[in-house]
Design a protein around this motif. Structure first.
Motif, PDB file in Angstrom:
ATOM      1  N   GLY A  26      -7.665  -1.082  -3.513  1.00 13.88           N
ATOM      2  CA  GLY A  26      -7.066  -1.639  -3.445  1.00 13.88           C
ATOM      3  C   GLY A  26      -8.483  -3.456  -3.165  1.00 13.88           C
ATOM      4  O   GLY A  26      -9.293  -3.105  -3.008  1.00 13.88           O
TER       5      GLY A  26
ATOM      6  N   PHE B 262       0.414  -1.105  -0.186  1.00 16.56           N
ATOM      7  CA  PHE B 262      -0.013  -0.161   0.355  1.00 16.56           C
ATOM      8  C   PHE B 262       0.668   1.481   0.160  1.00 16.56           C
ATOM      9  O   PHE B 262       0.030   2.226   0.036  1.00 16.56           O
TER      10      PHE B 262
ATOM     11  N   TYR C 289      -9.310  -0.851   0.880  1.00 16.05           N
ATOM     12  CA  TYR C 289      -9.401  -2.217   0.473  1.00 16.05           C
ATOM     13  C   TYR C 289     -10.492  -3.061   0.874  1.00 16.05           C
ATOM     14  O   TYR C 289     -10.549  -3.413   2.057  1.00 16.05           O
TER      15      TYR C 289
ATOM     16  N   CYS D 123      -9.262  -0.901   5.802  1.00 17.00           N
ATOM     17  CA  CYS D 123      -9.938  -2.502   5.265  1.00 17.00           C
ATOM     18  C   CYS D 123     -11.243  -2.556   5.525  1.00 17.00           C
ATOM     19  O   CYS D 123     -11.529  -2.770   6.782  1.00 17.00           O
TER      20      CYS D 123
END
Ligand code: 6R9
Length: 627
Positions: A362, A271, A333, A281
């Motif tokens: 992501g 990252f 993410y 995330c």
């Protein structure tokens, strides 16, 4: 090449590289050796940094206190959009120490297993780190699993304590976590003697005297500091259950030193982490992604993260983007299934929120289809943000293959380049290495520090599952294609593992849940392409003599699987059929069942080995209603 890596194919170079990377941690005793690994049957072992001593919670907490104790560790975004809280590393440290002291005061110690069954609240991370602090081995069970699934995991790892919450909140729903724990414990011959309940919603839950304790009543009774237990690098840090192609879920074991080095290393490199990033995330801590990229990696790196309790669809489909704007998220993410679900809602839910803070996107959990990739890139990332499509597994501990965060011309759907020190290869079904641009089975030819060390309680199963198919290598269970540039494209599982909304599920598990029902004689489960979930679950079921097929029974069977395993495993389709296609030796021909479920009846292939060819006709007819 995405990463600057020296020639890391030699063991000495690899070892030197990882020993240098190990310095990113604060060791009680620094390791002097890197790897001691053999994938060979006679000599099998995987060890990293063997003489090192450390504590995982120190990496995530203590070492930040002097210089960035007041930095925000978590921006907790509650299920209710008005509930939001900032938690500093200092406060997280105190809470973890207190929880560790509560566990200790109740006799939990080094090597004991503790099962966590938690919603997405800061206390879930505290509980993991509290276990790590005292050397107990945590095993987080996803809150979407049923009491039965929970019970079998508690039993398998021999847990002596449980940490849970009164309830979880997911959108408008309350999840009865403590009640599920009670049900699970009733089913066990030797249930754990301690249940610590965190009050999240404040719902009244029954308490069993002598067994159940409440966090609010214990927290202030103990000291706010707790000495970290010195752990050998190869002492287990956690067990995480995951599905394979056969049998019950396996308790994948990760150890302390190698896992921590690898989680920290990959989080920083993949990252391209900067100190002022706000990392989000969206995974649940019940999965490996939550372990490595919410708790251990980002916290070891002192990152600031969003921790989200709720669901992306509540109060409306704009929630994710609202959170991005509100907390100025710079790295998002998430999973392809979430991207596809958002895509279906229309662009406006995204574009009405400010996304100028985003710099990197992501993806993880399953192959991302190019259409979803482009939408993620063009609409969510306004065409500015590179996408890292990260390929890895519960067993790999951290990301193994990913595009570079710095490259702006990533290929939609390609996991692209192995990280330094990661040596993938493609082999054919006989194990012959394949060169150049080619499709094959994905294996790893050497170890990396984050590699799983075993299956809890079953060393033989660990070796057999991962190291016996293509001797001398770790077999991932995935297929992949290498293109002309040498970039990897993951094509999906080549075994009987399904990937439904990014959740791994063994067809065997769902089949055994189905045959446990009194009406079912036999069941075969396959995946089929599903617009949002990636794969849907198609169950072929034959009923016992005298039981009549009906829609009501099909519905009942869906509910039955849901109760046995949990909502994540709910079948999309139950097809009651008079028989299953079998070879003359009695093997179910899954290839045929897959083609029928995929709606490709013209591609059934060779059916000459079928014992009863007519079965296929009736299956095709029965599948028409799903078309
Ligand atoms: C991290 C995680 C592992 C399986 C893996 C593969 C699939 C994960 C992927 C991907 C294509 C990606 N998978 N990431 N497939 N591209 N970027 O998801 O672990 O739950 O153990 O699942 O998920 O099939 O083998 P886990």
């Amino acid at each position: 090449m995405a990463y600057d890596a020296a020639n890391l194919s030699e063991k000495s170079a690899l070892d030197a590289f990882w020993l240098e990377e190990a310095k990113r941690l604060t060791w009680m005793e620094a390791p002097t050796v890197a790897s001691d690994v053999s994938f060979e049957r006679d000599d099998f072992r995987i060890k990293w940094f063997e003489d090192g001593v450390l504590n995982a919670s120190v990496q995530c907490l203590d070492r930040h206190l002097a210089e960035r104790g007041d930095k925000t560790a978590f921006i907790f975004e509650g299920n209710d959009p008005s509930a939001c809280e900032r938690i500093s590393y200092r406060l997280a440290h105190e809470e973890v120490c207190r929880m560790a002291n509560v566990l200790k005061s109740r006799g939990v110690g080094k090597g004991d297993r503790v099962v966590l069954y938690m919603p997405m609240v800061p206390e879930a991370a505290y509980a993991m780190l509290a276990c790590a602090r005292i050397g107990a081995v945590h095993s987080v069970v996803f809150g979407g699993f049923s009491p039965d699934a929970l019970a079998s995991r508690i039993e398998d790892c021999g847990a002596t304590a449980i940490i849970t919450a009164d309830e979880g909140r997911r959108g408008a729903k309350a999840i009865p976590l403590k009640a599920n724990v009670d049900l699970a414990l009733e089913r066990l011959a030797q249930p754990p003697k301690l249940v610590l309940t965190i009050e999240v919603t404040g719902a009244q839950v029954p308490l069993t005297p002598g067994r159940d304790i409440l966090w609010s009543e214990e927290r202030d009774e103990v000291a706010p500091t707790c000495d970290p237990e010195p752990m050998a690098a190869e002492d287990p840090l956690f067990i995480l259950y995951t599905s394979g192609s056969t049998g019950k879920p396996k308790g994948v074991v990760h150890t302390t030193g190698g896992y921590m080095v690898y989680a920290s290393f990959t989080h920083e490199k993949v990252f391209a982490l900067q100190t002022d990033d706000v990392f989000w995330c969206t995974a649940d801590v019940g999965w490996i992604t939550g372990h490595s990229y919410i708790v251990y990696g980002p916290m070891a790196n002192g990152a600031t993260q969003v921790l989200f309790e709720g669901v992306p669809s509540w109060p409306d489909a704009g929630r994710m983007w609202e959170v991005v704007a509100k907390h100025r998220v710079s790295i998002l993410y998430t999973a392809p299934t979430a991207i596809r679900a958002a895509m279906r809602e229309g662009d406006e839910f995204v574009t009405e929120h400010d996304r100028s803070s985003l710099r990197l996107l992501g993806s993880v959990g399953e192959p991302i289809n190019p259409e979803a990739w482009r939408w993620y890139h063009d609409v969510v990332g306004e065409g500015r943000c590179p996408i890292v499509d990260t390929w890895w597994q519960t067993e790999t501990g951290g990301i193994l293959i990913s595009p570079s965060a710095k490259s702006s011309d990533n290929k939609p759907g390609a996991a692209t380049t192995p990280l330094p020190g990661v040596l993938p290869a493609l082999v054919d079904n006989e194990g012959k290495p394949l060169d150049g641009a080619v499709d094959g089975n994905l294996v790893l030819t050497t170890s990396w520090p984050g590699q799983a060390r075993g299956v809890w309680g079953d060393e033989q199963r660990f070796f057999d599952t991962y190291f016996s198919t293509y001797p001398g290598t770790y077999f991932t269970g995935d297929g992949a294609r290498r293109d002309e540039d040498g970039d990897y494209w993951i094509t999906g599982r080549v075994d009987d593992v399904l990937n439904v909304s990014g959740h791994r599920m063994g067809t065997a598990e769902i089949e055994s849940a189905l045959v446990a029902h009194a009406s079912v004689a036999e069941a075969a489960v396959v995946g089929y392409p599903h617009d949002i979930k990636g794969q849907g679950v198609h169950c072929y079921v034959t009923l016992k003599q005298g039981i009549e097929a009906s829609d009501a029974l099909a519905t009942e069977l869906r509910g039955h699987v849901r109760n046995e395993i949990g909502p994540v495993a709910t079948p999309d389709r139950v097809q009651l059929s008079p028989g299953l296609p079998k070879t003359r030796s009695g093997k179910i021909m899954r290839r045929i069942l897959r083609k029928i479920a995929e709606g490709q009846p013209d591609q059934l292939g060779d059916t000459s080995t079928l014992s009863e060819p007519l079965v296929v006709e009736s299956l095709l007819k029965g599948a028409e209603k799903f078309a």
